[in-house]
Design a protein around this motif. Structure first.
Motif, PDB file in Angstrom:
ATOM      1  N   ALA A  68       0.940  -1.256   0.148  1.00  0.00           N
ATOM      2  CA  ALA A  68       0.036   0.022   0.051  1.00  0.00           C
ATOM      3  C   ALA A  68       0.901   1.161  -0.050  1.00  0.00           C
ATOM      4  CB  ALA A  68      -0.881   0.039   1.206  1.00  0.00           C
ATOM      5  N   SER A 138      -8.872   7.564  -6.655  1.00  0.00           N
ATOM      6  CA  SER A 138      -7.507   8.007  -6.692  1.00  0.00           C
ATOM      7  C   SER A 138      -6.581   7.612  -7.705  1.00  0.00           C
ATOM      8  CB  SER A 138      -6.537   7.872  -5.675  1.00  0.00           C
ATOM      9  OG  SER A 138      -6.493   6.764  -5.072  1.00  0.00           O
ATOM     10  N   ASN A 233      -0.407   3.231  -4.903  1.00  0.00           N
ATOM     11  CA  ASN A 233      -1.678   3.603  -4.113  1.00  0.00           C
ATOM     12  C   ASN A 233      -1.731   5.115  -4.187  1.00  0.00           C
ATOM     13  OD1 ASN A 233      -3.677   3.414  -2.443  1.00  0.00           O
ATOM     14  ND2 ASN A 233      -2.468   3.346  -0.618  1.00  0.00           N
ATOM     15  N   PRO A 234      -2.303   5.676  -5.136  1.00  0.00           N
ATOM     16  CA  PRO A 234      -2.666   5.102  -6.170  1.00  0.00           C
ATOM     17  C   PRO A 234      -1.108   5.068  -7.108  1.00  0.00           C
ATOM     18  CG  PRO A 234      -2.861   7.468  -6.474  1.00  0.00           C
ATOM     19  CD  PRO A 234      -2.400   7.035  -4.882  1.00  0.00           C
TER      20      PRO A 234
ATOM     21  N   GLY B 207     -10.680   8.152  -2.246  1.00  0.00           N
ATOM     22  CA  GLY B 207      -9.071   8.655  -2.436  1.00  0.00           C
ATOM     23  C   GLY B 207      -9.113  10.027  -2.683  1.00  0.00           C
ATOM     24  N   ASP B 208     -10.161  10.618  -3.459  1.00  0.00           N
ATOM     25  CA  ASP B 208     -10.158  11.932  -3.466  1.00  0.00           C
ATOM     26  C   ASP B 208     -10.157  13.057  -2.234  1.00  0.00           C
ATOM     27  OD1 ASP B 208     -12.997  11.675  -3.212  1.00  0.00           O
ATOM     28  OD2 ASP B 208     -13.408  11.500  -5.508  1.00  0.00           O
ATOM     29  N   PHE B 288      -1.947  12.512  -3.006  1.00  0.00           N
ATOM     30  CA  PHE B 288      -3.606  12.578  -2.649  1.00  0.00           C
ATOM     31  C   PHE B 288      -3.304  12.750  -1.028  1.00  0.00           C
ATOM     32  CE2 PHE B 288      -3.830  10.932  -6.738  1.00  0.00           C
ATOM     33  CZ  PHE B 288      -5.236  11.419  -7.123  1.00  0.00           C
ATOM     34  N   LYS B 290      -2.031  10.534   0.945  1.00  0.00           N
ATOM     35  CA  LYS B 290      -2.219   9.200   1.625  1.00  0.00           C
ATOM     36  C   LYS B 290      -0.809   9.162   2.363  1.00  0.00           C
ATOM     37  CE  LYS B 290      -5.342   6.791  -1.449  1.00  0.00           C
ATOM     38  NZ  LYS B 290      -5.640   5.790  -2.454  1.00  0.00           N
TER      39      LYS B 290
END
Lengths: 251, 506
Positions: A68, A138, A233-234, B207-208, B288, B290
């Motif tokens: 991930a 994403s 991811n992405p 995810g956005d 993003f 993450k």
């Protein structure tokens, strides 16, 4: 009119000239490197840490198809695991996504795993139909970005099209939800042969964090030949474009 | 104000012990909820139930936008198949929650207009209800025709099915069938092995909105664990959330321009969005965000270098985006496609319980940052950006104005961050939760309010995790917006809302 000229002059030149060698920020997490002398205890510790199940508990190898890219292993054990910002991490064979301890050379696709007609037919023009099957939006946004003013993959004749009938292959994102599995199969059947299947993102490659969920149905993907795996991811637009260029034999 | 009918908590504060939440008889519960929701200052954050003993424990979470209180009401129902009197009949905004409860648990509601499926979850009560036999609304007429679009759309977007009933080119009715993206994520939160696993799940809900959902989750767990994040961490989280808002809003502006073939606006905004999300990547390694939001701490504490980079990029983006939007929204050929198109009235917005952007473009001031502030917003004054006309233009303009506002907010945040003690520690994945309680956490993502609710058992283990993305309310706003429009205006209406499929389908 003056306003438009101002916008254009501010805008300047936006496209990335060399998609093969574009510097990305230092913290970007691409291809990992694992120290060659990892101990059994370190491998076990890293595997226990990884919620994606991407780390092999005996060897300590990292499976990019499950990773991930949270980099918790590298944060917890910086002397053992390290993420480089090498974004060229696509592969034509699933097993090539497994990064072994001591492996430090860049990932290059296995040419022998590319079907012959792929390069003959798609080298100069490749039209793709994207199907999101449980994706979190994403990867989808990064695929859109691959065609935008910065990455502009259209310069190589690579484009997303509206209909599978116009496409040379399908690009799947998401772990493949049960509710989307039938539509995905219909879309694939509607694509004229020879057709590619490209899996983009960890979710699509292995199910990712959703691999164990009863809401996922991966029979279709698992029964097909996959032409390209694009981890992330992405997945970064540069990872996708480079992967597709390598697959189709673009220099 | 306390009451013997509900328990009061505040956003992200300590959780409510189950013994403190009064259990009402259903008639009283019904009366209490409907009387609150009749007043616009209240809206429902979540209404759901979970199995408890031989029946279901229902939890209704209502936000008081006036006082910042969050009220928790409860009732218990035996699992005997008898129906409940619907709340939807008197308060339409409750339709989605009662449909969800019916779909998940088979609890029937009398006089609900239509208990349609919400997302076809894998563990739904009725396995015979499947994607292929969705009960669409139909009109019987020789003159009307239906247009079906999806689940796979022309663009690179998520799947969903749109069914239009048209009279010629004019849309009379649109029904949106969702569920294709269902991954069973709520259940995974309960079964997840540890805090890291859950943190990763939270940024993959949509995810956005990785930061907004990640933050709702982190805040919820901290609330359950009785942990107050240090000031520097609170500020960093707010900066991340505003950066996410700026990036998506600019990207949406590009998409809106693309839909009406205004290429200059499209490419200029695409480039600006890239600059913003690359700044997020500069900070945390992911475009993003993450990996940025974690419970208890952060793996990527803000550095002076990142802060300076954020300010530098935003300075330029702010100036250039203002020029671009100035051009876009004064161009007659663009205005012709945006003005008076896809109108949602104020009355419609309040009746369907619209939240976030969709509400603020119709003159309904719903913004959690202002009404139920969380993290460092508690120490700031946030004035929600408003528009009144409820059309595509209003939704475009709102983005333009919010970007400017968010840039100002980030400047203030960074100034305060520079003056505060840097106490952001490492994430904590082994938080111990208070047993037998319920926690509520709400954040204002770029779409609108995101609400996460969790329940623990007497060992402090999670037994229920509920997620509500603003899209759950706002999809109905899109369906209403296209009524009496040309069907060719659907794409621009859809883009102007840019709702989440996976956020709804979970």
């Amino acid at each position: 009119m003056l306003k438009e000229i101002k916008i254009l002059s501010d805008h300047g030149k936006q496209y990335v000239p060399d998609l093969r060698n574009q510097p990305v920020s230092a913290l970007f997490r691409g291809r990992p490197v694992i120290t060659a002398d990892i101990t059994a205890a370190e491998a076990r510790k890293a595997a226990a840490l990884c919620p994606a199940g991407a780390i092999d508990s005996s060897s300590g190898a990292v499976d990019l198809g499950r990773c991930a890219f949270c980099c918790e292993c590298a944060l917890a054990m910086p002397e053992v695991y390290r993420f480089t910002n090498d974004y060229r991490i696509s592969a034509t064979r699933r097993e090539d996504l497994i990064i072994k301890p001591g492996q430090s050379e860049p990932l290059r696709i296995d040419e022998s795993a590319v079907r012959k007609e792929v390069r003959r037919l798609f080298r100069r023009s490749l039209k793709l139909r994207q199907v999101s099957a449980g994706g979190d939006n994403s990867c989808e946004m990064e695929l859109s970005a691959a065609g935008n003013v910065n990455f502009d993959m259209g310069r190589y004749g690579i484009e997303f099209v509206a209909s599978p009938r116009h496409a040379d292959g399908i690009v799947i994102t998401g772990p493949v939800s049960e509710n989307m599995s039938a539509a995905l199969e219909i879309c694939y059947e509607a694509t004229p042969a020879p057709r590619l299947i490209i899996l983009v993102g960890t979710d699509a490659i292995s199910g990712g964090l959703f691999a164990g969920s009863p809401a996922i149905k991966r029979d279709f993907i698992e029964s097909q030949h996959i032409d390209l795996y694009v981890p992330g991811n992405p997945a970064h637009p540069l990872t996708f474009i480079n992967g597709v260029m390598d697959l189709t034999g673009r220099k | 104000m306390s009451s013997n009918r509900y328990k009061v908590v505040r956003n992200g504060s300590s959780p409510a012990g189950f013994s403190e939440i009064p259990v009402l008889g259903y008639e009283l519960f019904h009366e209490e909820v409907t009387s609150m929701l009749a007043d616009e200052r209240y809206h429902c954050l979540n209404y759901s139930c979970f199995r408890s003993g031989e029946g279901f424990r229902f939890i209704c979470v209502i936000a008081d936008d006036g006082s910042g209180e969050i009220r928790i009401l409860s009732h218990i129902k035996k699992d005997d198949g008898t129906p409940l009197r619907s709340l939807t009949a008197s308060c339409y905004a409750m339709h989605i929650f009662e449909r969800e409860i019916y779909e998940n648990h088979g609890v029937l509601f009398d006089d609900h207009p239509w208990l349609k499926p919400v997302r076809y979850p894998h563990d739904r009560a009725d396995r015979l209800s499947v994607m292929d036999n969705y009960p669409f609304y139909e009109m019987d007429s020789e003159e009307l025709h239906e247009v079906g679009v999806g689940p796979i759309h022309a663009g690179v977007i998520e799947p969903g099915h749109f069914r239009f009933i048209c009279n010629g080119e004019r849309v009379l009715h649109l029904e949106i069938q969702l569920g294709y993206q269902h991954r069973g994520i709520e259940k995974l939160f309960v079964s997840a092995g540890d805090g890291l696993h859950r943190a990763l799940l939270s940024e993959n809900i949509a995810g956005d909105s990785a930061v907004a959902h990640g933050l709702a989750h982190a805040q919820l767990l901290e609330s359950l664990a009785g942990l107050e994040p240090p000031v520097s961490l609170q500020i960093e989280r707010c900066i991340a959330l505003e950066l996410e808002r700026i990036g998506v809003h600019i990207g949406d502006t590009a998409a809106l321009c693309g839909d009406v073939a205004y290429q200059l606006g499209q490419v200029a905004c695409e480039a600006l969005r890239t600059m913003v999300i690359n700044t997020t990547q500069f900070w945390c390694g992911n475009r993003f965000g993450k990996g940025l939001i974690r419970p208890g701490g952060s793996n990527f504490p803000l550095t002076e270098e990142s802060a300076a980079e954020i300010l530098r990029v935003l300075e330029e983006v702010d100036r250039r985006y203002a020029n671009v939007t100035d051009c876009i929204y004064s161009l007659p050929s663009v205005l012709g496609r945006f003005e008076d198109i896809g109108i949602v009235t104020r009355k419609q917005a309040t009746s369907i319980g619209a939240v976030g952007m969709a509400a603020r473009t119709c003159g309904v001031p719903r913004d959690i940052r202002a009404t139920h502030p969380f993290q460092y917003y508690r120490k700031m004054e946030i004035n929600p950006v408003m528009q009144e006309t409820g059309d595509v233009l209003a939704r475009g303009m709102l983005r333009a104005l919010e970007v400017r506002e968010s840039v100002k907010i980030i400047r203030r945040l960074i100034e305060n961050w520079r003056n505060c003690a840097k106490e952001t520690g490492r994430p904590q994945y082994d938080l111990r939760f208070r047993p037998d309680c319920l926690a509520v956490s709400v954040t204002e993502g770029w779409r609108g309010e995101i609400c996460h609710v969790a329940v623990t058992d007497n060992d402090g283990k999670l037994v229920m995790y509920k997620i509500k993305d603003p899209s759950m309310h706002n999809w109905m706003a899109l369906a209403l917006a296209v009524r009496n429009q040309e069907i060719s205006d659907f794409p621009v209406c859809n883009k102007s809302f840019n709702l989440s499929y996976c956020g709804n389908d979970l």
